[in-house]
Design an enzyme around this catalytic site. Sequence first.
Site, PDB file in Angstrom:
ATOM      1  N   ARG A 108       0.207  22.945 -48.437  1.00  0.00           N
ATOM      2  CA  ARG A 108       1.406  22.709 -48.978  1.00  0.00           C
ATOM      3  C   ARG A 108       1.106  21.168 -50.080  1.00  0.00           C
ATOM      4  NH1 ARG A 108       2.151  26.574 -47.124  1.00  0.00           N
ATOM      5  NH2 ARG A 108       3.608  27.705 -46.066  1.00  0.00           N
TER       6      ARG A 108
ATOM      7  N   GLU B 221      -5.103  36.758 -44.744  1.00  0.00           N
ATOM      8  CA  GLU B 221      -4.500  36.595 -43.286  1.00  0.00           C
ATOM      9  C   GLU B 221      -5.326  37.508 -42.619  1.00  0.00           C
ATOM     10  OE1 GLU B 221      -2.548  34.057 -42.603  1.00  0.00           O
ATOM     11  OE2 GLU B 221      -1.478  33.576 -44.194  1.00  0.00           O
TER      12      GLU B 221
ATOM     13  N   TYR C 236      -2.200  34.573 -39.167  1.00  0.00           N
ATOM     14  CA  TYR C 236      -2.426  35.860 -38.679  1.00  0.00           C
ATOM     15  C   TYR C 236      -1.401  36.668 -39.480  1.00  0.00           C
ATOM     16  CZ  TYR C 236       1.505  35.620 -35.747  1.00  0.00           C
ATOM     17  OH  TYR C 236       2.974  35.221 -35.386  1.00  0.00           O
TER      18      TYR C 236
ATOM     19  N   TYR D  61       6.221  35.320 -48.152  1.00  0.00           N
ATOM     20  CA  TYR D  61       7.266  34.376 -48.519  1.00  0.00           C
ATOM     21  C   TYR D  61       6.714  33.175 -49.629  1.00  0.00           C
ATOM     22  CZ  TYR D  61       4.133  31.955 -44.881  1.00  0.00           C
ATOM     23  OH  TYR D  61       3.314  31.589 -43.988  1.00  0.00           O
TER      24      TYR D  61
ATOM     25  N   HIS E 128      -7.129  32.584 -43.710  1.00  0.00           N
ATOM     26  CA  HIS E 128      -5.972  32.277 -42.791  1.00  0.00           C
ATOM     27  C   HIS E 128      -5.864  33.222 -41.506  1.00  0.00           C
ATOM     28  CE1 HIS E 128      -4.360  28.647 -45.042  1.00  0.00           C
ATOM     29  NE2 HIS E 128      -5.192  29.210 -45.850  1.00  0.00           N
TER      30      HIS E 128
ATOM     31  N   GLU F 240      -5.631  28.233 -36.337  1.00  0.00           N
ATOM     32  CA  GLU F 240      -6.065  29.771 -37.069  1.00  0.00           C
ATOM     33  C   GLU F 240      -7.796  29.590 -36.768  1.00  0.00           C
ATOM     34  OE1 GLU F 240      -4.608  29.924 -40.856  1.00  0.00           O
ATOM     35  OE2 GLU F 240      -2.593  29.504 -40.213  1.00  0.00           O
TER      36      GLU F 240
ATOM     37  N   ARG G   8      -1.149  22.680 -36.585  1.00  0.00           N
ATOM     38  CA  ARG G   8      -1.326  23.339 -37.746  1.00  0.00           C
ATOM     39  C   ARG G   8      -1.821  22.289 -38.949  1.00  0.00           C
ATOM     40  NH1 ARG G   8       0.889  27.592 -41.235  1.00  0.00           N
ATOM     41  NH2 ARG G   8       1.758  26.470 -43.534  1.00  0.00           N
TER      42      ARG G   8
ATOM     43  N   HIS H  72      -5.681  25.245 -41.801  1.00  0.00           N
ATOM     44  CA  HIS H  72      -4.857  25.232 -40.549  1.00  0.00           C
ATOM     45  C   HIS H  72      -5.656  25.331 -39.240  1.00  0.00           C
ATOM     46  CE1 HIS H  72      -1.624  26.976 -43.559  1.00  0.00           C
ATOM     47  NE2 HIS H  72      -1.540  25.633 -43.490  1.00  0.00           N
TER      48      HIS H  72
END
Length: 305
Positions: A141, A267, A195, A245, A193, A68, A123, A65
């Site tokens: 994704r 993260e 955060y 998630y 990644h 980041e 991103r 990403h």
Amino acid sequence: TSYYERYHPLEDIYHWINKTSREYSERLQVILIGSSVEKQPLFVLKLSGKGHQPKKAIWMDCGIHAREWISPAFCMWFVQYSVMFYNQHSDITEILDKMDIYVLPVMNPDGYKYSWIENRMWRKNRSRNVDNACVGTDLNRNFDANWCTKGSSDNPCDETYCGRFPESEPEAAAVSNFIRSRKDLVKLYLSIHSYSQMLIFPYSCSYQEVPNHQELYEIAREAAMKIKIHYKNNYKFGAGAKSFYLAPGGSDDWAYNLGIDYSFTFELQDNGRYGFLLPPSHISKACSEALTAVKSIALSVIKKR
Ligand code: 0X9
Ligand code: ZN
């Protein structure tokens, strides 16, 4: 402040890859695994210690990403630490003597560059979409793990757009092809990644529990505990979908399903105060604590075999 306590634009990172690999040619090898949408090279640094080839291996990628920035900074920090302290610190010496480490410092070079020049909060990658003006696919994704189901989007204008098909993006395809070609060697997959200070393991693409859930949980718990002891910072840990998630199409779940039993997404800092805009003054501590976790996890995996 040192070079490693600053963020660097893409060109500087390429220059760093070149310079470091020449300076430490005994430990480092550069491998070109593909190129981005905008034809930027995807360079992997292979770190190795002594002993016979081929060895089991660890894969680590940074910069999936764009925004980041602490992630590529960590890959650079990690490589520098490894070549610097190999044969001086017992932990990294043991790791490198037993496993090769493949490090991809920037998986999404086009997006990273764009985040420096045009939009700090970018991103996705920079792929154009047919009959849609919106740009970019979310590389995390675009992997083949319950691809484009709930938790991602089929709308090119969304931040979690899954792309046209699994591995439609050259960056995701390059990584998948490289790891597939070495799938029997790679024992540990790490994706960096930011955060939110978490150590995540599969699955994120479903609420299902993986067969070695307990083992991954213990490995992550120990790593988080070491961060807590040495850096007084809290990292949460757990299976992605349940503790974070639902997010299908991620590289970690794809790697796990390929047969890499130890697969983690980190993260890094912080917890939201600065979010993606982590000030350079925080790089040192963020990278040091992440390094502690990487070493802890790597040594745990080495002990298993
Ligand atoms: O949503 C993501 O891709 C990651 N979080 S981030 O804020 N850096 O975008 C989490 C990835 C966890 N793993 C998977 N979703 N497979
Ligand atoms: Zn991310």
